[in-house]
Design a protein around this motif. Structure first.
Motif, PDB file in Angstrom:
ATOM      1  N   ASP A  88       0.845  -1.183   0.093  1.00 34.45           N
ATOM      2  CA  ASP A  88      -0.079   0.013  -0.119  1.00 34.45           C
ATOM      3  C   ASP A  88       0.815   1.297   0.027  1.00 34.45           C
ATOM      4  O   ASP A  88       0.634   2.122  -0.590  1.00 34.45           O
ATOM      5  CB  ASP A  88      -0.943   0.034   1.186  1.00 34.45           C
ATOM      6  N   LEU A  89       1.996   1.328   0.733  1.00 38.19           N
ATOM      7  CA  LEU A  89       2.781   2.432   0.757  1.00 38.19           C
ATOM      8  C   LEU A  89       3.473   2.328  -0.647  1.00 38.19           C
ATOM      9  O   LEU A  89       3.825   3.770  -1.122  1.00 38.19           O
ATOM     10  CB  LEU A  89       4.169   2.188   1.732  1.00 38.19           C
ATOM     11  N   VAL A  90       4.042   1.523  -1.267  1.00 40.36           N
ATOM     12  CA  VAL A  90       4.488   1.584  -2.682  1.00 40.36           C
ATOM     13  C   VAL A  90       3.510   2.258  -3.596  1.00 40.36           C
ATOM     14  O   VAL A  90       3.720   3.102  -4.453  1.00 40.36           O
ATOM     15  CB  VAL A  90       4.888   0.102  -3.048  1.00 40.36           C
ATOM     16  N   ALA A  91       2.244   1.765  -3.765  1.00 38.85           N
ATOM     17  CA  ALA A  91       1.311   2.288  -4.295  1.00 38.85           C
ATOM     18  C   ALA A  91       1.237   4.139  -4.141  1.00 38.85           C
ATOM     19  O   ALA A  91       0.898   4.784  -5.045  1.00 38.85           O
ATOM     20  CB  ALA A  91      -0.065   1.757  -4.127  1.00 38.85           C
ATOM     21  N   GLU A  92       1.295   4.286  -2.905  1.00 36.22           N
ATOM     22  CA  GLU A  92       0.865   5.748  -2.412  1.00 36.22           C
ATOM     23  C   GLU A  92       2.216   6.521  -3.082  1.00 36.22           C
ATOM     24  O   GLU A  92       1.852   7.526  -3.477  1.00 36.22           O
ATOM     25  CB  GLU A  92       0.847   5.624  -1.070  1.00 36.22           C
ATOM     26  N   PHE A  93       3.391   5.747  -2.913  1.00 37.66           N
ATOM     27  CA  PHE A  93       4.597   6.741  -3.400  1.00 37.66           C
ATOM     28  C   PHE A  93       4.573   6.646  -4.538  1.00 37.66           C
ATOM     29  O   PHE A  93       5.142   7.752  -4.990  1.00 37.66           O
ATOM     30  CB  PHE A  93       5.810   6.182  -2.850  1.00 37.66           C
ATOM     31  N   GLN A  94       4.236   5.754  -5.409  1.00 37.19           N
ATOM     32  CA  GLN A  94       4.200   5.873  -6.761  1.00 37.19           C
ATOM     33  C   GLN A  94       3.146   6.700  -7.194  1.00 37.19           C
ATOM     34  O   GLN A  94       3.379   7.651  -8.568  1.00 37.19           O
ATOM     35  CB  GLN A  94       3.731   4.336  -7.551  1.00 37.19           C
ATOM     36  N   ALA A  95       1.918   6.853  -6.774  1.00 39.58           N
ATOM     37  CA  ALA A  95       0.979   8.126  -7.018  1.00 39.58           C
ATOM     38  C   ALA A  95       1.418   9.281  -6.742  1.00 39.58           C
ATOM     39  O   ALA A  95       1.168  10.182  -7.654  1.00 39.58           O
ATOM     40  CB  ALA A  95      -0.362   7.664  -6.339  1.00 39.58           C
ATOM     41  N   LEU A  96       2.379   9.849  -5.787  1.00 36.99           N
ATOM     42  CA  LEU A  96       3.067  10.944  -5.698  1.00 36.99           C
ATOM     43  C   LEU A  96       3.828  11.156  -6.422  1.00 36.99           C
ATOM     44  O   LEU A  96       3.973  12.311  -6.973  1.00 36.99           O
ATOM     45  CB  LEU A  96       3.884  10.983  -4.197  1.00 36.99           C
ATOM     46  N   ILE A  97       4.529  10.196  -6.844  1.00 33.68           N
ATOM     47  CA  ILE A  97       5.538  10.476  -8.190  1.00 33.68           C
ATOM     48  C   ILE A  97       4.796  10.972  -9.280  1.00 33.68           C
ATOM     49  O   ILE A  97       5.055  11.751 -10.141  1.00 33.68           O
ATOM     50  CB  ILE A  97       6.536   9.266  -8.443  1.00 33.68           C
ATOM     51  N   GLU A  98       3.870  10.135  -9.554  1.00 32.64           N
ATOM     52  CA  GLU A  98       2.900  10.432 -10.741  1.00 32.64           C
ATOM     53  C   GLU A  98       2.379  11.871 -10.742  1.00 32.64           C
ATOM     54  O   GLU A  98       2.570  12.567 -11.867  1.00 32.64           O
ATOM     55  CB  GLU A  98       2.012   9.426 -11.160  1.00 32.64           C
ATOM     56  N   GLY A  99       1.773  12.297  -9.404  1.00 29.82           N
ATOM     57  CA  GLY A  99       1.416  13.712  -9.449  1.00 29.82           C
ATOM     58  C   GLY A  99       2.641  14.533  -9.499  1.00 29.82           C
ATOM     59  O   GLY A  99       2.291  15.757  -9.955  1.00 29.82           O
ATOM     60  N   TRP A 100       3.557  14.312  -9.088  1.00 26.28           N
ATOM     61  CA  TRP A 100       4.740  15.131  -9.184  1.00 26.28           C
ATOM     62  C   TRP A 100       5.075  15.267 -10.638  1.00 26.28           C
ATOM     63  O   TRP A 100       5.386  16.475 -11.014  1.00 26.28           O
ATOM     64  CB  TRP A 100       6.154  14.788  -8.358  1.00 26.28           C
ATOM     65  N   LYS A 101       5.343  14.253 -11.328  1.00 24.94           N
ATOM     66  CA  LYS A 101       5.555  14.356 -12.837  1.00 24.94           C
ATOM     67  C   LYS A 101       4.494  15.373 -13.549  1.00 24.94           C
ATOM     68  O   LYS A 101       5.022  16.198 -14.542  1.00 24.94           O
ATOM     69  CB  LYS A 101       5.529  12.987 -13.344  1.00 24.94           C
ATOM     70  N   GLN A 102       3.227  15.126 -13.095  1.00 23.84           N
ATOM     71  CA  GLN A 102       2.183  16.163 -13.664  1.00 23.84           C
ATOM     72  C   GLN A 102       2.591  17.652 -13.616  1.00 23.84           C
ATOM     73  O   GLN A 102       2.363  18.414 -14.166  1.00 23.84           O
ATOM     74  CB  GLN A 102       0.684  15.502 -13.496  1.00 23.84           C
ATOM     75  N   ASP A 103       2.805  17.650 -12.165  1.00 24.64           N
ATOM     76  CA  ASP A 103       3.055  19.184 -11.964  1.00 24.64           C
ATOM     77  C   ASP A 103       4.082  19.857 -12.496  1.00 24.64           C
ATOM     78  O   ASP A 103       4.254  20.997 -12.765  1.00 24.64           O
ATOM     79  CB  ASP A 103       3.376  19.260 -10.420  1.00 24.64           C
ATOM     80  N   MET A 104       5.340  18.905 -12.741  1.00 29.81           N
ATOM     81  CA  MET A 104       6.454  19.469 -13.592  1.00 29.81           C
ATOM     82  C   MET A 104       6.192  19.273 -15.007  1.00 29.81           C
ATOM     83  O   MET A 104       7.081  19.908 -15.884  1.00 29.81           O
ATOM     84  CB  MET A 104       7.796  18.275 -13.302  1.00 29.81           C
TER      85      MET A 104
END
Length: 472
Positions: free
Chosen positions: A446-462
């Motif tokens: 669950d943590l792995v999925a949460e962190f991957q989602a944070l990364i995808e959100g960060w990529k979108q912001d960038m």
């Protein structure tokens, strides 16, 4: 006869007195100290019992130290670009690409250039693109500062960074394609700072004592070569530590002595009270005291990559130790003393914080924020996580690494690594497992999925969907 002064007149007088005091107060000199490959554990003030770093210890003891700062790249050029502009390397390169492409279209001779000439053109124009960025020297210069560059500087001439003066006057392009050109890229004459001379920075201070100045002090230390003279080797020669640790630690003390000599020179002119010192390293390094990287006494950094780049947790890595550095702000009697072990801060915060402390307007659009409230002991909204990126991973065949697409998430407890191109993942608890010996990916899906989602959100912001080449 006593007269009663109306309240509005008293208020006006008070405002005038306060504004006059503020006007009379000198803007601080700013000395930006940038370590080169200095791993975060290897300072006395960070608890290392072997290294000799009295000057850094003094700054940390007398100022505000953030022990959990992260830089934006685990190798030098993109990391330094953040420190001078406040931008993330991805933001910088995306804008740089537009500038270089525009100049390519405007250059009527480009189409007729040979491959070699185009390579030269690319090197020069990518560095010259910085002239179109708001750098610290440019922003401070508009507020009356003079500035000086010394040490590591990958952007050809100091003029590209809007410095008033500097040691890196430009690359010797006749060396292009040869073994010596890398030294040119790193800063040319600027690499002589501390290793060979301190006179250029001393001379700049001597000539500019009466006006606010900004100094970029980035000697190529403790960076290889590990050739510290006996003055610094003597502290370690009889210690029960590995030979590679002795080499690296000697360079650490060489760096520290350069900082100490700079402090002494500024103090000798009575400028300590007027000078803000800021310190961070450009990237991490790994060399614990009893770990042996130099097995063969004749090994060089070219044929022993663990010697040349340190251990795998450090430079060119994606671990906490690859990106982490202490961040220090020291301003004698103007900044209180504190050791912050909880805040997650970034090198992107340095530009806005320096501008804030200097009373200079912070440009809109910077990804970091001023740390002045935390420095002053006030509360402010803080990060609960950091997201990082790399386009470079360690290699067993070349010290410069291999191209990749890697991300990490750092929280107060966790470091999650994800190489998206190979789908390699590592999750470890930084509070109990600094050396990342236990990969907990399988235990915490669950943590792995949460962190991957944070990364995808960060990529979108960038504004990116895949790998971006920040290596140049």
């Amino acid at each position: 006869m006593n007269r009663v002064v109306p309240r509005n007149v008293l208020a006006t007088i008070l405002v005038l007195l306060l504004s006059g005091a503020a006007f009379a107060q000198r803007q601080p000199n700013i000395v930006f100290l940038v370590g080169d490959d200095h791993g975060y554990p290897y300072y006395g003030f960070m608890g290392d019992e072997n290294v000799v770093t009295p000057s850094m210890d003094a700054l940390a003891t007398g100022g505000v130290t953030f022990s959990h700062a992260h830089v934006t790249a685990s190798y030098c050029r993109p990391s330094l670009r953040t420190m001078i502009t406040g931008l993330h390397p991805i933001q910088y390169v995306l804008r740089e690409n537009l500038i270089v492409e525009r100049r390519r279209q405007e250059d009527a001779n480009y189409a007729s250039l040979s491959d070699r000439q185009r390579g030269l053109w690319e090197q020069v124009e990518k560095a010259a693109a910085m002239r179109e960025f708001d750098t610290l020297p440019r922003l401070l210069g508009e507020a009356g500062y003079v500035s000086w560059q010394g040490g590591k500087w990958w952007e050809n001439t100091y003029l590209n960074g809007h410095f008033t003066e500097g040691m890196s006057e430009g690359w010797d392009m006749s060396a292009y394609g040869g073994n010596t050109f890398f030294q040119e890229l790193m800063g040319a004459e600027g690499n002589e700072l501390v290793r060979e001379t301190m006179e250029p920075v001393f001379d700049f201070i001597d000539r500019n004592r009466e006006q606010p100045f900004f100094i970029w002090f980035a000697p190529s230390l403790p960076h290889v070569p590990f050739d510290a003279p006996y003055t610094y080797r003597k502290y370690y020669q009889d210690m029960d530590i590995s030979e590679s640790a002795k080499l690296y630690y000697s360079n650490l003390t060489w760096w520290d002595d350069g900082v100490g000599r700079l402090l002494d020179h500024i103090e000798s002119h009575g400028l300590m009270d007027d000078t803000l010192f800021v310190y961070i390293s450009d990237n991490g390094w790994e060399q614990d005291a009893h770990v042996v990287y130099k097995v063969d006494e004749n090994a060089t950094i070219a044929d022993d990559l663990l010697l040349g780049n340190g251990g795998p947790l450090g430079k060119n890595g994606l671990y906490d130790q690859s990106f982490r550095s202490p961040l220090i702000f020291y301003w004698k009697d103007r900044i209180g003393r504190s050791f912050n072990t909880s805040s997650l801060v970034s090198s992107m915060d340095i530009v806005p914080t320096i501008l804030d402390l200097a009373g200079v307007e912070i440009p809109a659009g910077l990804p970091g924020y001023s740390l002045l409230p935390l420095i002053d002991g006030r509360s402010m909204p803080e990060r609960t996580y950091l997201v990082g990126y790399t386009d470079n991973r360690r290699s067993t065949t070349t010290p410069m690494g291999e191209r990749t697409e890697g991300y990490y998430v750092r929280t107060h407890r966790w470091q999650f690594l994800w190489y998206a191109d190979t789908d390699e993942m590592v999750l470890y608890d930084v509070t109990v497992d600094r050396r990342a010996e236990h990969n907990l990916v399988a235990e915490y899906p669950d943590l792995v999925a949460e962190f991957q989602a944070l990364i995808e959100g960060w990529k979108q912001d960038m504004g990116v969907s895949g790998p971006i080449a920040i290596y140049e």
